[in-house]
Design a protein around this motif. Structure first.
Motif, short mmCIF file in Angstrom:
data_model
loop_
_atom_site.label_atom_id
_atom_site.label_comp_id
_atom_site.label_asym_id
_atom_site.label_seq_id
_atom_site.Cartn_x
_atom_site.Cartn_y
_atom_site.Cartn_z
N THR A 180 1.53 5.36 2.98
CA THR A 180 0.13 5.59 3.32
C THR A 180 0.01 5.87 4.82
O THR A 180 0.45 5.06 5.63
CB THR A 180 -0.74 4.37 2.95
OG1 THR A 180 -0.67 4.16 1.54
CG2 THR A 180 -2.20 4.58 3.35
N LEU A 228 -6.91 6.98 8.06
CA LEU A 228 -7.32 5.97 7.08
C LEU A 228 -8.72 5.46 7.41
O LEU A 228 -8.99 5.07 8.54
CB LEU A 228 -6.33 4.80 7.09
CG LEU A 228 -6.58 3.69 6.06
CD1 LEU A 228 -6.04 4.10 4.70
CD2 LEU A 228 -5.93 2.38 6.50
N ASP A 267 -11.44 4.10 2.38
CA ASP A 267 -10.19 3.90 1.62
C ASP A 267 -9.92 2.43 1.35
O ASP A 267 -9.45 2.06 0.28
CB ASP A 267 -9.01 4.51 2.40
CG ASP A 267 -9.21 5.99 2.65
OD1 ASP A 267 -9.41 6.73 1.66
OD2 ASP A 267 -9.19 6.42 3.82
N SER A 297 -4.44 0.00 -6.10
CA SER A 297 -4.01 0.49 -4.78
C SER A 297 -3.12 -0.52 -4.05
O SER A 297 -3.08 -0.57 -2.83
CB SER A 297 -5.23 0.82 -3.91
OG SER A 297 -5.98 -0.35 -3.63
N GLN A 310 -0.87 1.01 -1.45
CA GLN A 310 -1.59 1.38 -0.24
C GLN A 310 -1.81 0.16 0.66
O GLN A 310 -1.57 0.22 1.87
CB GLN A 310 -2.94 2.00 -0.62
CG GLN A 310 -3.80 2.41 0.59
CD GLN A 310 -5.22 2.76 0.16
OE1 GLN A 310 -5.85 2.02 -0.60
NE2 GLN A 310 -5.72 3.88 0.63
N SER A 313 1.42 -0.95 2.19
CA SER A 313 1.85 0.03 3.20
C SER A 313 1.07 -0.11 4.51
O SER A 313 1.65 -0.09 5.60
CB SER A 313 1.67 1.45 2.64
OG SER A 313 2.04 2.42 3.60
#
Length: 492
Positions: A255, A260, A399, A463, A466, A469
């Motif tokens: 990610t 972001l 996000d 997620s 994500q 990450s």
């Protein structure tokens, strides 16, 4: 060999594969640390030394034979809510003090299949009900950062064991913050996966629509290794989702932080009980992520005030139903010399359950009772849907969502907070369980008393990669996750 407990999971994996040390040596190292230091921390309910050494020898044989996985020979501690075949499984309760499970929970079975070595079962709030790990039949667990403070709950034993380096990582469960809050209080990384991502089979139920197992460790990378073992569909769990599982370790840099969008709910940072040090550390961590390329976006989560009342209707209602099976008849604690069946039921439950569990059963039974079911339980389920929709609307423009994991740092043992004060401490975590979303805690500094502070990142469904990450990259740029309590620095 005196510093094996300072190695990351990746370093342990590589060291075992390269024959720098054996699983037996590693397991003996941890067992010595537990014997020396856990008298102060009190994180373990049961230490399974004999079984652990047998598993370690089998792991060494697998490594030599070339049949090992990435985690073969690495020790682990299991929260005492996961059933373990032939080993006492108590859920921190007198009710199950004599219960030896005839089978393994899926999470435990998957760990065994991966070659993990079980060091033992760790303490918790009774039936996962509590935020301090003081509500245990086996007494309070201490926070390794300050032995006069709680480690959080309900997965406090898991958090304390890892923070004191009495296990490299541990399993936890999260019904309303029980992985994230103790991870925050003990300076660890802890992931609550999406509902349905990790099997609940063999995990003693508190509130079935909210409970979810997850990993607790020092870093996002360490958690990713354990998620690779824990996650996945299980036919034995009807709530387990058939969805492909990521390779969480391989995706740790998957990610991009650049671009972001991190949502900052203005309601979360204006909560009355939010400690100034906690707020400052969380804001500093968000500034760091902004420097790394993330964009901070102010958002509205308008249902914030509904979180606590909604959760504390639904969770106790489900607990009332789930815990009705503990009746002194089938298994578990049984009152002595009952006069009749009603006396057996009453005394077994009143003697076997602690005060907090009894309180939640009574609240839940009331909410489910005739005449109140529609007014309380059904209404709470409707509000729950509105809370979920509030998050989904926010994820249209961001996000991930950032929040403190808890409004304060660790309480003092014996602080005797009222039930309402304790419940309000869950303000930042319980909505994630109501909505079934994944969320992670990352250590981001300390307060004026040198107690850890945690940042919580909430993701959209599925997620986990994500979240791991983002935290992994944050941890590459900072060193909060490497800080150790004084007790963890001691050699056995």
């Amino acid at each position: 060999m005196t510093d094996l407990h300072r190695l990351s999971i990746r370093e342990l994996s590589e060291g075992l594969a390269g024959a720098k040390f054996s699983s037996r040596e590693l397991t003996e190292h941890y067992l010595k640390r537990i014997a020396k230091l856990d008298t102060q921390v009190k994180s373990y309910v049961t230490v399974t030394a004999e079984q652990a050494l047998a598993q370690a020898d089998a792991a060494d044989a697998a490594i030599k034979a070339g049949t090992a996985t990435a985690l073969t020979g690495v020790p682990i501690a299991h929260k005492d809510i996961f059933c373990t075949q032939g080993i006492k499984t108590t859920a921190g309760s007198k009710m199950l003090d004599n219960f030896i499970s005839p089978y393994d929970a899926t999470v435990v079975a998957k760990g065994k299949a991966a070659g993990l070595v079980t060091l033992g079962k760790v303490n918790m709030d009774e039936f996962a009900m509590g935020s301090t790990s003081e509500n245990s039949f086996y007494g309070a667990t201490a926070n390794p950062w300050n032995l006069g403070h709680v480690p959080g709950g309900s997965s406090g034993g898991s958090a304390a064991a890892v923070a004191a380096d009495l296990a490299p990582f541990a399993t936890g469960t999260d019904t309303g913050g029980s992985i994230r809050q103790p991870a925050s209080f003990c300076g660890l990384t802890g992931l609550k996966p999406s509902y349905g991502r990790v099997s609940r089979f063999g995990m003693i139920a508190y509130a079935s629509s909210l409970d979810q197992g997850g990993p607790m460790a020092r870093s996002a990378e360490d958690c990713a290794y354990l998620m690779n073992v824990m996650a996945g569909h299980d036919a034995k769990d009807s709530t387990s989702v058939e969805k492909d599982v990521d390779d969480y370790v391989a995706n740790l840099n998957g990610t991009a932080i650049q671009g972001l969008r991190i949502g900052i709910p203005k309601q979360y940072f204006n909560v009355a009980g939010l400690d100034a040090d906690v707020k400052a550390r969380v804001e500093e961590s968000l500034k760091k992520l902004e420097e790394m390329g993330a964009t901070l976006v102010e958002i509205d989560l308008n249902m914030t005030e509904a979180y606590v009342p909604t959760y504390y209707l639904i969770a106790p209602a489900e607990a009332s139903s789930n815990l009705s099976r503990y009746d002194g008849v089938r298994y578990g604690y049984r009152a002595e010399n009952p006069v009749d069946l009603m006396d057996l039921y009453k005394r077994s439950r009143s003697e076997g359950f602690g005060a907090e569990v009894q309180r939640r059963i009574l609240i839940g039974t009331y909410a489910l009772s005739a005449g109140y079911y529609d007014a309380y339980y059904v209404k709470a389920q409707k509000v729950r849907r509105l809370i979920q929709q509030d998050f989904l609307k926010a994820f249209e423009s961001v996000d991930v969502i950032a929040a403190p994991a808890a409004p304060t740092t660790a309480y003092k043992i014996g602080a005797n907070l009222s039930p309402v004060e304790m419940y309000l401490g869950d303000i930042y975590t319980i909505a994630v369980n109501l909505a079934g979303l994944p969320a992670i805690n990352a250590p981001v500094g300390f307060d004026k008393d040198n107690l850890p502070v945690g940042l919580q990142l909430i993701g959209n469904y599925w997620s986990e990669s994500q979240l791991l990450s983002v935290v992994h990259q944050y941890q590459q740029a900072t060193d909060w996750h490497t800080k150790r309590a004084a007790i963890a620095e001691e050699n056995a």
